[in-house]
Design an enzyme around this catalytic site. Structure first.
Site, PDB file in Angstrom:
ATOM      1  N   LYS A   1       0.851  -1.202   0.000  1.00 14.31           N
ATOM      2  CA  LYS A   1       0.000   0.000   0.000  1.00 14.31           C
ATOM      3  C   LYS A   1       0.881   1.244   0.000  1.00 14.31           C
ATOM      4  O   LYS A   1       1.900   1.288   0.703  1.00 14.31           O
ATOM      5  CB  LYS A   1      -0.837  -0.064   1.284  1.00 14.31           C
ATOM      6  CG  LYS A   1      -1.895   1.002   1.473  1.00 14.31           C
ATOM      7  CD  LYS A   1      -2.646   0.731   2.795  1.00 14.31           C
ATOM      8  CE  LYS A   1      -3.828   1.672   2.991  1.00 14.31           C
ATOM      9  NZ  LYS A   1      -4.600   1.319   4.228  1.00 14.31           N
TER      10      LYS A   1
ATOM     11  N   SER B   1      -9.332   1.051   3.493  1.00 11.27           N
ATOM     12  CA  SER B   1      -8.562   1.912   2.631  1.00 11.27           C
ATOM     13  C   SER B   1      -7.488   1.173   1.818  1.00 11.27           C
ATOM     14  O   SER B   1      -6.948   1.730   0.872  1.00 11.27           O
ATOM     15  CB  SER B   1      -7.883   2.986   3.483  1.00 11.27           C
ATOM     16  OG  SER B   1      -6.991   2.416   4.411  1.00 11.27           O
TER      17      SER B   1
ATOM     18  N   SER C   1      -9.521  -1.479   7.502  1.00 13.03           N
ATOM     19  CA  SER C   1      -8.990  -1.232   6.155  1.00 13.03           C
ATOM     20  C   SER C   1      -8.282  -2.417   5.506  1.00 13.03           C
ATOM     21  O   SER C   1      -7.976  -2.367   4.317  1.00 13.03           O
ATOM     22  CB  SER C   1      -8.038  -0.033   6.185  1.00 13.03           C
ATOM     23  OG  SER C   1      -8.784   1.165   6.261  1.00 13.03           O
TER      24      SER C   1
END
Lengths: 396, 396
Positions: free
Chosen positions: A34, A111, A135
């Protein structure tokens, strides 16, 4: 940006690169991270172009990224994140919302949306994400893959951006239970193995779930019971989940503003839908609310540690709903957010370890079953997830 | 800057202000906070003028600061810190090195030098600091006051600057054992009380100490034994303390550069003596060294949790030496740093709770005795420190 880039889980443009060890326990596997984890020599966008513009490129690589590469896994690049990791749908208007390959008309979840997407598309074996309010767990459930939110503090966040530090964890995704476990053997501290049980059926989390979701998870729950024995019915919050959501929200707001408020107040960055509104609510939080929520959190944590101290494992739907449709309204998305965080906050408020197993489909989209254990029992939980997957005939 | 400002533990200029609750468990007490904790509306200098210049003022107050004010303690202002908290002497060439009132010709110890100084001068009842490699414990020992480095993760660092996150903790000082404990009742999570023992005499830490220091601590150790029973002799590191120092140094260097390297590379800030050199060493660390140190750390942590899991308490000199003189050479300061961190790294590497008790004087300066327990036992340790202080006739 090319259309392909807009739907990809990877960040557009040149891929960040990193050497890996020629041999090691993860040799032969690939991974992504990420874009809130630093990779030396590359910018860390944190999902927002103004963040990227106002921060210098990283000079060092995040410890968790380095650990996977040192164990022999081959790094493929950075993946998209919701801006400042503050959102659960997985939308990113700047870099494009990644495809949910298991339900292309629905959000991938966030996320850590890009990491979930590249794993679900088979483009990477493992992908690092972060989980503050769900997330990793939510996109794992939405995309039909495995995901772990480790015990708070168990996996290094050195070289990763923060949102709400007392909730922030570094987690990861995999399409196979064995890959999820093998990454854990590299990333997690030693210890915490050994038997778990009995399983605890957390009543409010099942009641909170859509009936179709609860029905779809029945075979997975039976597989858990066939290994650990019959479920014991328990309740975690006397006040029910909307109350838990509100306590989580206040603490997260206080911490998010303390962590990122100075930058926001100073730079007035542009934000996509929802993100700026959430930070404005964080800025305007009534001070006494967070203090009361912190006091509640201590009592809640003690209760949960009491429930789980002997090795018990809670089982419940990772998400009460399947992924919302890409064309769902802001009001619907807000409702999904509130009802979802009521459940994800159980592990978040108490610092627990949680693994989501791709356990079925409902309304044409994937749903996950979560297994949740006391802090430090991550390795046992990953071994259990693999046994459950075997029992269910899922890819291990 | 006035001479008075140069020797004060408080930051020069206008004091940061914050309202406090009219009543609460800390009503009647005053406190200060190291200038790496945010106070809304004020700059956080992190001890360095270039940091202050390149970062906007805080918009929120750090959770730990807020918690003390909400409990009724009156906030007096920010205190000096070594630049970016990366140093143990307590020197700050930009804002002035705070006075060590217990040995005015010697350093106060750092990096939480200002907080130790204002407590030792009786200007505040409690002062928040942070401890990564000894930054609360060492100034507590040097200035003859109580100090606690809590279990890693136990006290919120939200709204505080980071140095090496897997070691960073928020700790505090007090001149009275009861004030140290009362602040803990507000700042620490619930739980962890109950009996401790037996005491473990960590052989290498006593051998490592100057003979005069070890002699001065004998009465304090006897007071501990009169409460917990006779000491059992143990050893924590088969490789001895210089090896432990080196492992700590490598991990700290890796994390410090991952955390602060981008800012340093981008801004080329001015640093006082030693600080820039330490960051340069961090930048140039051989990559494999930190990975090996992290693997060692896992084994070390497991060994220490095994030793302490049943409630045992390690006892040893907080610092092997008294505070170095203000005119000591850079080479001497480096030697002091290495021999000192060999000891402070025991708790640091394993995430343990450590309280330093002002237990005597040697060579005309104070020395502290440390009591060290398993993670989570902070409350028990604070209660024990108060009993030891009573037994020794110290102010409680």
């Amino acid at each position: 940006m090319a259309d392909e880039d807009r739907c990809s889980g990877f960040m557009p443009g040149e891929r960040a690169a990193l050497p890996h060890a020629p041999a090691g326990p993860l040799a032969g596997l690939t991974f992504a991270a990420k874009d809130l984890f630093d990779v030396a020599g590359h910018p860390t966008t944190y999902g927002n172009p103004d963040w990227a513009r106002t921060h210098p490129p990283a000079v060092a690589t995040a410890t968790a990224v380095l650990a996977l590469a040192e164990a022999g896994a081959r790094f493929l690049g950075k993946t998209k994140t919701v801006e400042l990791a503050f959102g659960l749908t997985g939308e990113n208007v700047w870099y494009g919302t990644p495809l949910n390959p298991a339900a292309p008309d629905r959000f991938p979840g966030g996320s850590s949306c890009g990491s979930a997407s590249v794993v679900a598309r088979g483009e990477a074996d493992i992908a690092l994400g972060s989980d503050t309010g769900g997330s990793v767990r939510i996109p794992a459930s939405y995309c039909g893959i495995y995901g772990i939110r480790p015990s708070w503090g168990a996996v290094s966040l050195v070289g990763a951006r923060e949102l709400a530090p007392s909730f922030d964890t570094a987690g990861w995704f995999a399409a196979r239970a064995s890959a999820l476990r093998r990454a854990g053997e590299v990333l997690l501290p030693e210890g915490g193995e050994g038997p778990l049980g009995p399983p605890l059926r957390v009543q409010e989390a099942w009641v909170n779930a859509q009936p179709a979701v609860a029905t779809a998870l029945k075979p997975a729950l039976e597989a858990v019971e066939s290994i650990l024995g019959p479920c014991v019915q328990v309740s975690t919050v006397p006040h029910a989940l909307p109350f838990l959501y509100e306590q989580f929200r206040c603490i997260q707001a206080e911490e998010a503003w303390a962590t990122l408020g100075a930058w926001i107040a100073h730079e007035s960055p542009r934000f996509g839908p929802g993100v700026g509104e959430r930070f404005a609510l964080a800025r305007d939080l009534e001070p006494g609310k967070a203090a009361a929520a912190r006091a509640f959190r201590q009592r809640f944590r003690r209760r949960l540690l009491g429930l789980l101290g002997g090795g018990a494992v809670m089982a419940y739907p990772t998400s009460p709903l399947v992924a919302p449709r890409l064309d769902s309204s802001p009001a619907e998305q807000l409702w999904v957010r509130e009802i979802t965080i009521g459940v994800t906050a159980i592990a978040g408020m108490a610092g627990l370890a949680e693994v989501s197993i791709p356990a079925g489909r409902a309304n044409g989209a994937p749903v996950g079953l979560s297994l949740v254990a006391a802090p430090g029992r991550d390795r046992a939980l990953l071994a259990l997830a693999e046994r459950v997957a075997e029992r269910m005939g899922l890819p291990v």
